[in-house]
Design a protein around this motif. Sequence first.
Motif, PDB file in Angstrom:
ATOM      1  N   GLY A 130       0.826  -1.203   0.000  1.00 59.37           N
ATOM      2  CA  GLY A 130       0.000   0.000   0.000  1.00 59.37           C
ATOM      3  C   GLY A 130       0.862   1.255   0.000  1.00 59.37           C
ATOM      4  O   GLY A 130       0.637   2.184  -0.770  1.00 59.37           O
ATOM      5  N   ASN A 131       1.892   1.248   0.847  1.00 59.77           N
ATOM      6  CA  ASN A 131       2.799   2.405   0.901  1.00 59.77           C
ATOM      7  C   ASN A 131       3.507   2.591  -0.425  1.00 59.77           C
ATOM      8  O   ASN A 131       3.684   3.704  -0.907  1.00 59.77           O
ATOM      9  CB  ASN A 131       3.849   2.200   1.991  1.00 59.77           C
ATOM     10  CG  ASN A 131       3.255   2.452   3.352  1.00 59.77           C
ATOM     11  OD1 ASN A 131       2.281   3.179   3.469  1.00 59.77           O
ATOM     12  ND2 ASN A 131       3.824   1.842   4.384  1.00 59.77           N
ATOM     13  N   LEU A 132       3.924   1.478  -0.990  1.00 57.93           N
ATOM     14  CA  LEU A 132       4.633   1.523  -2.266  1.00 57.93           C
ATOM     15  C   LEU A 132       3.735   2.120  -3.342  1.00 57.93           C
ATOM     16  O   LEU A 132       4.129   3.021  -4.086  1.00 57.93           O
ATOM     17  CB  LEU A 132       5.052   0.098  -2.653  1.00 57.93           C
ATOM     18  CG  LEU A 132       5.879  -0.016  -3.922  1.00 57.93           C
ATOM     19  CD1 LEU A 132       7.273   0.541  -3.702  1.00 57.93           C
ATOM     20  CD2 LEU A 132       5.972  -1.473  -4.362  1.00 57.93           C
ATOM     21  N   VAL A 133       2.490   1.642  -3.388  1.00 58.08           N
ATOM     22  CA  VAL A 133       1.539   2.120  -4.388  1.00 58.08           C
ATOM     23  C   VAL A 133       1.282   3.615  -4.201  1.00 58.08           C
ATOM     24  O   VAL A 133       1.322   4.394  -5.153  1.00 58.08           O
ATOM     25  CB  VAL A 133       0.209   1.327  -4.296  1.00 58.08           C
ATOM     26  CG1 VAL A 133      -0.869   1.983  -5.120  1.00 58.08           C
ATOM     27  CG2 VAL A 133       0.418  -0.111  -4.765  1.00 58.08           C
ATOM     28  N   ALA A 134       1.053   4.007  -2.936  1.00 60.51           N
ATOM     29  CA  ALA A 134       0.804   5.419  -2.665  1.00 60.51           C
ATOM     30  C   ALA A 134       2.029   6.247  -3.069  1.00 60.51           C
ATOM     31  O   ALA A 134       1.902   7.325  -3.656  1.00 60.51           O
ATOM     32  CB  ALA A 134       0.487   5.618  -1.186  1.00 60.51           C
ATOM     33  N   GLY A 135       3.232   5.721  -2.785  1.00 60.05           N
ATOM     34  CA  GLY A 135       4.473   6.415  -3.133  1.00 60.05           C
ATOM     35  C   GLY A 135       4.607   6.579  -4.637  1.00 60.05           C
ATOM     36  O   GLY A 135       4.938   7.663  -5.135  1.00 60.05           O
ATOM     37  N   VAL A 136       4.340   5.513  -5.357  1.00 57.72           N
ATOM     38  CA  VAL A 136       4.447   5.559  -6.824  1.00 57.72           C
ATOM     39  C   VAL A 136       3.450   6.576  -7.377  1.00 57.72           C
ATOM     40  O   VAL A 136       3.792   7.419  -8.203  1.00 57.72           O
ATOM     41  CB  VAL A 136       4.197   4.160  -7.440  1.00 57.72           C
ATOM     42  CG1 VAL A 136       4.077   4.249  -8.952  1.00 57.72           C
ATOM     43  CG2 VAL A 136       5.318   3.196  -7.060  1.00 57.72           C
ATOM     44  N   ALA A 137       2.208   6.520  -6.858  1.00 52.93           N
ATOM     45  CA  ALA A 137       1.170   7.445  -7.323  1.00 52.93           C
ATOM     46  C   ALA A 137       1.622   8.883  -7.096  1.00 52.93           C
ATOM     47  O   ALA A 137       1.454   9.745  -7.954  1.00 52.93           O
ATOM     48  CB  ALA A 137      -0.140   7.176  -6.583  1.00 52.93           C
ATOM     49  N   HIS A 138       2.239   9.121  -5.950  1.00 55.59           N
ATOM     50  CA  HIS A 138       2.700  10.452  -5.619  1.00 55.59           C
ATOM     51  C   HIS A 138       3.817  10.894  -6.566  1.00 55.59           C
ATOM     52  O   HIS A 138       3.824  12.021  -7.067  1.00 55.59           O
ATOM     53  CB  HIS A 138       3.180  10.458  -4.166  1.00 55.59           C
ATOM     54  CG  HIS A 138       3.592  11.786  -3.691  1.00 55.59           C
ATOM     55  ND1 HIS A 138       4.914  12.114  -3.487  1.00 55.59           N
ATOM     56  CD2 HIS A 138       2.881  12.886  -3.408  1.00 55.59           C
ATOM     57  CE1 HIS A 138       4.975  13.367  -3.087  1.00 55.59           C
ATOM     58  NE2 HIS A 138       3.757  13.855  -3.025  1.00 55.59           N
ATOM     59  N   PHE A 194      -7.085   3.731  -3.636  1.00 57.33           N
ATOM     60  CA  PHE A 194      -6.956   2.288  -3.498  1.00 57.33           C
ATOM     61  C   PHE A 194      -6.070   1.915  -2.310  1.00 57.33           C
ATOM     62  O   PHE A 194      -6.329   0.965  -1.600  1.00 57.33           O
ATOM     63  CB  PHE A 194      -6.352   1.740  -4.795  1.00 57.33           C
ATOM     64  CG  PHE A 194      -6.353   0.256  -4.889  1.00 57.33           C
ATOM     65  CD1 PHE A 194      -7.510  -0.417  -5.205  1.00 57.33           C
ATOM     66  CD2 PHE A 194      -5.195  -0.473  -4.700  1.00 57.33           C
ATOM     67  CE1 PHE A 194      -7.519  -1.795  -5.312  1.00 57.33           C
ATOM     68  CE2 PHE A 194      -5.202  -1.845  -4.808  1.00 57.33           C
ATOM     69  CZ  PHE A 194      -6.366  -2.508  -5.119  1.00 57.33           C
ATOM     70  N   SER A 195      -5.036   2.696  -2.092  1.00 56.70           N
ATOM     71  CA  SER A 195      -4.068   2.315  -1.058  1.00 56.70           C
ATOM     72  C   SER A 195      -4.283   3.098   0.232  1.00 56.70           C
ATOM     73  O   SER A 195      -3.561   2.922   1.192  1.00 56.70           O
ATOM     74  CB  SER A 195      -2.658   2.583  -1.563  1.00 56.70           C
ATOM     75  OG  SER A 195      -2.539   3.944  -1.862  1.00 56.70           O
ATOM     76  N   ARG A 196      -5.321   3.956   0.221  1.00 51.93           N
ATOM     77  CA  ARG A 196      -5.485   4.896   1.315  1.00 51.93           C
ATOM     78  C   ARG A 196      -5.673   4.240   2.679  1.00 51.93           C
ATOM     79  O   ARG A 196      -5.241   4.741   3.691  1.00 51.93           O
ATOM     80  CB  ARG A 196      -6.684   5.794   1.027  1.00 51.93           C
ATOM     81  CG  ARG A 196      -6.766   7.008   1.887  1.00 51.93           C
ATOM     82  CD  ARG A 196      -8.023   7.748   1.582  1.00 51.93           C
ATOM     83  NE  ARG A 196      -9.168   6.849   1.594  1.00 51.93           N
ATOM     84  CZ  ARG A 196     -10.365   7.176   1.143  1.00 51.93           C
ATOM     85  NH1 ARG A 196     -10.550   8.336   0.607  1.00 51.93           N
ATOM     86  NH2 ARG A 196     -11.352   6.313   1.207  1.00 51.93           N
ATOM     87  N   ALA A 197      -6.302   3.060   2.651  1.00 53.52           N
ATOM     88  CA  ALA A 197      -6.671   2.496   3.944  1.00 53.52           C
ATOM     89  C   ALA A 197      -5.541   1.777   4.659  1.00 53.52           C
ATOM     90  O   ALA A 197      -5.766   0.843   5.392  1.00 53.52           O
ATOM     91  CB  ALA A 197      -7.863   1.572   3.793  1.00 53.52           C
TER      92      ALA A 197
END
Length: 269
Positions: free
Chosen positions: A5-13, A94-97
């Motif tokens: 989730g952190n990875l996905v959020a990081g990539v999105a950012h 998607f990764s927020r939670a």
Amino acid sequence: MATLGNLVAGVAHEINNPIAFLKGSLNNAQDYIQEIFTYINCLHKYHPQLAPEVTNIAQEIDLEYITEDLQKLLNSMNLASERIEEISASLRTFSRADTLEKVPCNLHEGIDSTLLILKYRLKANDKRPAIEIIKNYSNLPKINCFLGQLNQVFTNIIANAIDAIDTSISGQIFADIPAKSLEINIYTKFLTQEKMIIICINDNAGGIPEEIKNHIFDHLFTTKEVGKGTGLGLAIARQIVEETHNGKLTCNSTLGQGTEFMIEIPASS
Ligand SMILES: Nc1ncnc2c1ncn2[C@@H]1O[C@H](COP(=O)(O)OP(=O)(O)OP(=O)(O)O)[C@@H](O)[C@H]1O
Ligand SMILES: [Mg+2]
């Protein structure tokens, strides 16, 4: 999953800055190109008789076609960059939670961001037309949950439905599969008295044979070839729904007709 989730959020950012730059540049490029065209048109107006070398080049590069196509290209590029922005926003939802505690969430947002993530698998390909998603959403109250984990449940169930549809049409030629015949239905309900949220996801693929129905939630049970399935999807989904959210995940399938997965989550989970 939290790390993912952190990875996905990081990539999105990380995607956001270059995409903002790309969109800005595209806008400028569109303006510049428009100005160059204005200049060329003006040039033509006052110098209709051009040197043969100039006319030759115009013919060689098919100037008329390029002019027309360039506009279309720029429009497509704009649409594509908007799409990347949308995906990036969805990845964040998607990764927020990855919250440590349950937080109030709208489950429809979770389902929609999951669908966007899976869009590339739903669209038409060289073997079949697009899979239609038919949504019937009711009014749902926000519930306290780990939305990231529930998104994982939606992803696993919908990905299985897509796999099942792909398997059910294998062997058929594209032309024999009617457009809009491949469907995944998603409907939601809130039972006010029981204070229970119901989410049903069903497909019109081949269904599940009787002898394996009792095993689909088992750890490592898969009917997919090595490399395609690990047999963990439904086991994890059940754990998330039943243990983490005090709900129920059940399956109802009729061979030859299709399969429905029902997620029940108490609004006070
Ligand atoms: N919608 C469906 N239609 C038909 N069969 C299904 C459906 N959903 C699940 N199954 C069956 O249940 C099995 C287990 O599903 P599960 O998601 O746990 O594992 P998997 O999809 O095989 O692997 P993965 O770990 O990649 O999800 C599948 O291999 C398939 O045989
Ligand atoms: Mg699966």
